[in-house]
Design a protein around this motif. Structure first.
Motif, PDB file in Angstrom:
ATOM      1  N   LEU A 142       7.593   7.530  -1.186  1.00  0.00           N
ATOM      2  CA  LEU A 142       6.376   7.900  -2.253  1.00  0.00           C
ATOM      3  C   LEU A 142       6.557   6.917  -3.388  1.00  0.00           C
ATOM      4  N   ASP A 143       7.555   6.359  -3.602  1.00  0.00           N
ATOM      5  CA  ASP A 143       7.727   5.389  -4.830  1.00  0.00           C
ATOM      6  C   ASP A 143       7.371   3.921  -4.309  1.00  0.00           C
TER       7      ASP A 143
ATOM      8  N   LEU B 185       0.839  -1.253   0.019  1.00  0.00           N
ATOM      9  CA  LEU B 185       0.049  -0.173   0.062  1.00  0.00           C
ATOM     10  C   LEU B 185       1.011   1.028  -0.086  1.00  0.00           C
TER      11      LEU B 185
ATOM     12  N   ILE C 215       2.504   6.503  -3.556  1.00  0.00           N
ATOM     13  CA  ILE C 215       1.620   7.145  -4.403  1.00  0.00           C
ATOM     14  C   ILE C 215       0.358   6.125  -4.884  1.00  0.00           C
ATOM     15  N   ASP C 216      -0.667   6.461  -4.763  1.00  0.00           N
ATOM     16  CA  ASP C 216      -1.721   5.543  -5.468  1.00  0.00           C
ATOM     17  C   ASP C 216      -1.830   6.028  -7.015  1.00  0.00           C
ATOM     18  N   LEU C 217      -1.570   4.931  -7.813  1.00  0.00           N
ATOM     19  CA  LEU C 217      -1.591   5.331  -9.176  1.00  0.00           C
ATOM     20  C   LEU C 217      -2.842   5.843  -9.867  1.00  0.00           C
ATOM     21  N   GLN C 218      -4.093   5.605  -9.296  1.00  0.00           N
ATOM     22  CA  GLN C 218      -5.215   6.096  -9.870  1.00  0.00           C
ATOM     23  C   GLN C 218      -5.497   7.493  -9.509  1.00  0.00           C
ATOM     24  N   THR C 219      -5.021   7.750  -8.102  1.00  0.00           N
ATOM     25  CA  THR C 219      -5.439   9.176  -7.709  1.00  0.00           C
ATOM     26  C   THR C 219      -4.456  10.073  -7.572  1.00  0.00           C
ATOM     27  N   GLY C 220      -2.985   9.584  -7.488  1.00  0.00           N
ATOM     28  CA  GLY C 220      -2.031  10.306  -7.108  1.00  0.00           C
ATOM     29  C   GLY C 220      -1.808  10.632  -5.499  1.00  0.00           C
ATOM     30  N   GLN C 221      -2.657  10.148  -4.881  1.00  0.00           N
ATOM     31  CA  GLN C 221      -2.724  10.205  -3.450  1.00  0.00           C
ATOM     32  C   GLN C 221      -1.591   9.470  -2.744  1.00  0.00           C
ATOM     33  N   ALA C 222      -0.913  10.010  -1.771  1.00  0.00           N
ATOM     34  CA  ALA C 222       0.271   9.176  -0.804  1.00  0.00           C
ATOM     35  C   ALA C 222      -0.483   8.446   0.051  1.00  0.00           C
ATOM     36  N   ARG C 223      -0.137   7.089   0.155  1.00  0.00           N
ATOM     37  CA  ARG C 223      -0.707   6.295   1.331  1.00  0.00           C
ATOM     38  C   ARG C 223       0.513   5.699   2.121  1.00  0.00           C
ATOM     39  N   LEU C 224       0.273   5.817   3.548  1.00  0.00           N
ATOM     40  CA  LEU C 224       1.141   5.145   4.319  1.00  0.00           C
ATOM     41  C   LEU C 224       2.488   5.687   4.050  1.00  0.00           C
TER      42      LEU C 224
END
Lengths: 314, 162, 504
Positions: free
Chosen positions: C201-202, C181, C184-193
């Motif tokens: 971030l990567d 998890l 950065i979430d690919l679909q929304t660009g949000q950073a998770r955890l």
């Protein structure tokens, strides 16, 4: 072990002789990507043209280049021998990642190459041109799925700009992000998404073969060799270029900046550079010094605005 | 199998397993808390960027409870006694390499890791193994950084000769 | 000229002595760099590509093919001998391969990997030459819903590596999913955890996690138990494969090829999934499934063949459509451009000489790899006769070298240390290692495909069952999970009786 020794002898013989480094170029990406290739091409051209005795490339990958940028600003400050390669993607990444370091903190030298965004549909699609797409978008924005690169990247930004210019709420764009160019292209060819948006080069061969139809290109004016109307000609006032640039360290003097500029200018006009661009299929969109700085400022502002509109930056 | 269980049931609970259960609970809370702190980001998918993190947080919660049960039932395999000092040597070696890599360069930093690892396995003394490690790492540096163009950090030793 | 004529012409060029030498140099260089943990074929090719610039087109093409194959094989060697996977596609190889190596059967393990790779490479390259257009049509019909079903099928393979406890297997899997998890979430660009750390971030690099869990964690574990149960026997019996090894290997080679090639050809398949599926298939078909986890040769032969076949499979979309579907393929694309090859739908028509030259080069490089490596197996195996202190000191040297070479950052080394400790902890308390890595690889893929599918259908979940392929894949996955449960329930009486007998 035997293999290592053998390998080192062979490779040692092929490698260039080491000398004092004139330039150190940072590629803020992993080896193999576009920025890395740009940095290594500069290395080749600068050395082959004897502009610089020795050029070293180091890779600092991560977070759309912002990790490399932060390290560059901290460590290279005041050192005229250090350069960093970057691009338009960095502008967006700085905003979406809320990077503490921005491109204002480096000394922009020149835009080197660029690529325009192309909008395509599968050959069998009932969308024939930009007007057809806009009509569909207005009828039901959710029914038009856009396939492209990662969220917040150039492709996503362009999709948002098109929707906005067409009078559709950019937050309603049904954008499907794919991790690599190949994956997005496969989804478009397979008809999984309605339209595809990415750099022209990704689609060029498919367009030639007739499997994809191009319905617009993001340049200001028609591009030689590309048989497609611009977005503006299609009635959507959007122009965007995914460029790559080179910048120098912060805190260097005007003379030092002028010297770097002169070296880069010499490189760009050299035969080696021309050959590299031709081999790689990169377009020369060289823009140097203050003109580039002004363009950079304009791009940063418009990107910040559209990212807010799409809802990626608060 | 049943015989083992009976024996272990008479033992006190497995404290290490309970500690693991607590750790899993902490992970669950951290994931849920970190996910709750950013927005859901409306999309057409209805399964947004927060859905999976919440599912995984709930799973960790469940695994934590399950682990507590197994800890009391004594279902964890028996553990032989282990020594802690070799692990500390390896951690120390990796930490030394990590911290010295940029300043001292690849050879010195990695040479220390080499010597510390050998020490963890009871091979010394350090005044012998550190030079061996540095020389070996330097040879490796020449092969991969100079020969094969890998970007490995250079320090005083590397600059001395190249 | 027809297909055979062009291929024969390409082979003739590739078999010239000078070109054979280039192939040998390429294979050697590729193996030397590819052997580093964390540096897979993509990075190997990227780093060594400039070496090929200085040769004529035929020579550079063939050296390039050699580097590519060498880089792939290098990863398997370290997996088997040092339990340190060089790249994500050889993680499964480490499971059985290293157990074999420790029991003195490193020779047969390396041999079955090398020959299996050769057989798979040969068949898959021929497949590339003759059935590419058909395969690519099938691959393109895979949309997000079908991929999601494929991921679900791949998830069932994790249970094959669970070991003896469902709780600990599931916990390990969810640790991997949680690590997946991060970033950065690919679909929304949000950073998770990411907790505000830019280096996260990567996300977590698969190879960093694998190297840390396998190599660093194991070094700690072995050191702490003072060599206790981990005595390594370098050679026991023949270094070469026995008649039994052969008879147990050839079917897995062929099955691995059959699994790996089509999955490699799928734009979002990935080489790892083929190796996972092959491992699970071999475990289910094995005559002695109890050997799995203790060094079953089928568990090396199948996944290694699948790995190589899927590498040839990625060339299918690359050459027929110009689709670079993996990092390695993207680098190869850059490599092709220097030969004036512009991969795309017209390539076979406009540039037949070069395409067939490339295919011939791949065949020859594949052969050179076998020629180079079979005699060297004896040398490689002797690595294990090095005394433990020096062996593990060397393993950590090369493990960190790979990590530093891929990304010279202090943070990455910190992750290596942290995950090394995690690996030690998992081993100490009897948790299996492989599900963590599998979770990290499959979790993000499955999540992205599911969300893509639902976004395209605007939230309608029926899309997941919308095509026959998806339904079949999901049914297969359900069978794979439910069938063993059913058999166990039915056969419970028998098993209990056996247990009772054992306790006497």
């Amino acid at each position: 072990m035997k293999q290592f020794v053998l390998a080192s002898i062979i490779a040692g013989a092929l490698a260039l002789p080491a000398a004092a480094a004139d330039y150190k170029i940072m590629a803020p990406a992993a080896p193999g990507g576009g920025w890395d290739q740009t940095a290594r091409s500069m290395q080749t051209a600068l050395q082959d043209e004897k502009i610089s005795g020795s050029v070293q490339v180091n890779n600092v990958p991560g977070a759309g280049g912002t990790i490399g940028l932060a390290q560059f600003v901290n460590q290279a400050s005041g050192d005229p021998a250090q350069l960093i390669v970057g691009g338009y993607v960095m502008v967006g990444a700085i905003l979406t990642n809320a990077s503490p370091v921005t491109l204002d903190q480096v000394t922009p030298i020149a835009r080197l190459t660029g690529e325009y965004e192309a909008l395509v549909v599968p050959a069998a699609s009932d969308i024939k041109d930009m007007a057809g797409l806009v009509a569909k978008l207005k009828a039901d924005p959710g029914a038009v799925s856009w396939g492209g690169g990662s969220a917040g990247g150039t492709d996503h930004i362009t999709a948002g700009l098109i929707a906005k210019a067409a009078g559709v709420d950019p937050t309603k764009v049904n954008y499907i992000a794919y991790s690599g160019g190949g994956e997005a292209l496969a989804a478009i060819l397979g008809g999984q998404v309605t339209v595809g948006i990415s750099g022209y080069g990704e689609f060029a061969e498919q367009i030639k073969a007739g499997t994809l139809r191009i319905i617009g290109i993001s340049s200001d004016a028609k591009v030689e060799g590309i048989d497609a109307p611009t977005f503006k000609e299609g009635g959507v006032d959007v122009s965007i270029q995914n460029w790559r640039m080179v910048a120098a360290a912060p805190g260097i003097s005007a003379e030092q900046k002028a010297a770097v500029l002169a070296d880069v200018e010499k490189m760009v006009t050299s035969a080696s550079w021309t050959k590299i661009l031709a081999d790689k299929g990169w377009a020369n969109t060289y823009l140097a010094g203050d003109d580039f700085a002004a363009q950079l400022k304009k791009d940063t502002e418009s990107t910040a605005a559209i990212l807010k509109d799409i809802g990626l930056v608060k | 199998m049943s015989l083992d269980n009976q024996q272990q049931e008479r033992r006190r609970p497995d404290w290490a397993a309970l500690a693991i259960a607590a750790l899993l609970m902490v992970v669950s809370v951290v994931i849920a808390w970190s996910t709750a702190s950013h927005g859901a980001g409306a999309s057409y998918a209805r399964v947004g960027p927060t859905t999976f993190p919440y599912v995984i947080a709930v799973a960790f919660f469940g695994l934590s409870i399950w682990t507590v049960f197994e800890a009391f039932r004594g279902d964890f395999p028996a553990r032989e006694k282990q020594e802690i000092s070799p692990i500390l040597w390896i951690i120390g070696g990796l930490a030394a390499q990590m911290l010295l890599l940029k300043a001292a360069g690849f050879s010195i930093a990695t040479g220390l890791l080499f010597a510390a690892t050998a020490r963890a396995f009871g091979r010394g003394p350090l005044w012998k193994t550190i030079p061996i490690g540095i020389v070996l790492s330097f040879v490796v540096w020449i092969i991969f950084a100079k020969g094969l163009q890998l970007s490995l950090p250079a320090g005083p030793l590397e600059h001395l000769l190249f | 000229m027809d297909t055979f004529g062009l291929l024969a012409q390409g082979l003739l060029t590739a078999l010239e002595p000078m070109n054979m030498l280039y192939a040998l140099i390429g294979v050697t260089l590729g193996t030397a760099v590819g052997v580093l943990p964390g540096i897979g074929p993509a990075l190997t090719v990227a780093l060594l590509l400039p070496v090929t610039y200085k040769l004529d087109p035929a020579g550079s093409l063939i050296m390039f093919a050699g580097i590519y194959y060498g880089g792939m094989y290098g990863g398997s060697t370290t997996s088997i001998l040092l339990n340190t996977p060089g790249e994500s596609a050889s993680i499964v190889t480490a499971l059985e391969g290293n157990k074999m190596a420790r029991a003195g059967r490193g020779g047969p393990a390396l041999a079955t990997a090398a020959i299996g790779s050769f057989v798979a490479g040969l068949i898959a390259t021929i497949g590339l030459a003759f059935i590419a257009p058909t395969v690519v049509k099938m691959a393109l019909s895979f949309g997000p819903a079908e991929y999601f079903a494929l991921m679900i099928l791949a998830f069932m393979t994790v249970s094959a590596a669970f070991g003896d406890s469902t709780l600990r297997g599931l916990t390990a899997l969810f640790i991997g999913l949680a690590l997946g998890l991060i970033g950065i979430d690919l679909q929304t660009g949000q950073a998770r955890l990411a907790f505000g750390i830019p280096d996260l971030l990567d996300g977590v690099e698969v190879t960093t996690l694998a190297v840390a869990l396998f190599a660093v964690g194991e070094a700690m574990s072995v050191a702490a138990s003072k060599g206790g149960d981990s005595t390594i026997q370098a050679i026991k019996g023949s270094v070469w494969m026995t008649r039994e090894d052969w008879s147990r290997s050839w079917k897995p080679w062929l099955r691995g090829t059959a699994i790996g090639f089509p999955i490699g050809a799928m734009p979002a398949g990935g080489a790892e999934i083929g190796t996972f599926l092959s491992y699970s298939v071999e475990k289910n078909l094995a005559k002695k499934p109890e050997e799995f986890g203790h060094g079953a040769i089928e568990g090396v032969a199948g996944p290694e063949a699948a790995n190589n076949a899927s590498a040839a499979g990625t060339l299918v979309p690359l050459l027929t459509l110009g689709l670079p579907t993996t990092a390695t393929a993207a680098i190869m694309l850059a490599g092709f451009q220097q030969f004036g090859l512009q991969p795309g739908p017209l390539l076979f028509a406009t540039n037949p000489q070069l395409v067939w030259g490339l295919i011939a080069s791949l065949l020859v490089a594949n052969l050179m790899l076998l020629v180079l490596n079979l005699p060297l197996i004896g040398v490689w195996v002797r690595l294990l006769t090095i005394p433990l202190p020096w062996l593990y000191a060397g393993i950590l040297l090369f493990a960190t070298l790979g990590t530093i070479g891929a990304n010279p950052s202090t943070f990455e080394l910190g992750m290596l240390l942290a995950f090394g400790l995690l690996g030690y902890g998992l081993r100490r308390f009897g948790y299996p290692i492989a599900p963590v890595v599998v979770g990290l690889i499959l979790g993000p893929m499955a999540e992205q495909q599911l969300r893509r599918a639902l976004a395209i259908s605007q939230g309608d979940p029926s899309i997941l069952l919308g095509s026959p392929i998806a339904v079949i894949l999901l049914l297969l996955a359900a069978t794979a999970v439910l069938l063993p449960l059913y058999l166990r329930a039915r056969g419970r009486g028998k098993v209990l009786a056996q247990l009772g007998a054992n306790e006497d």
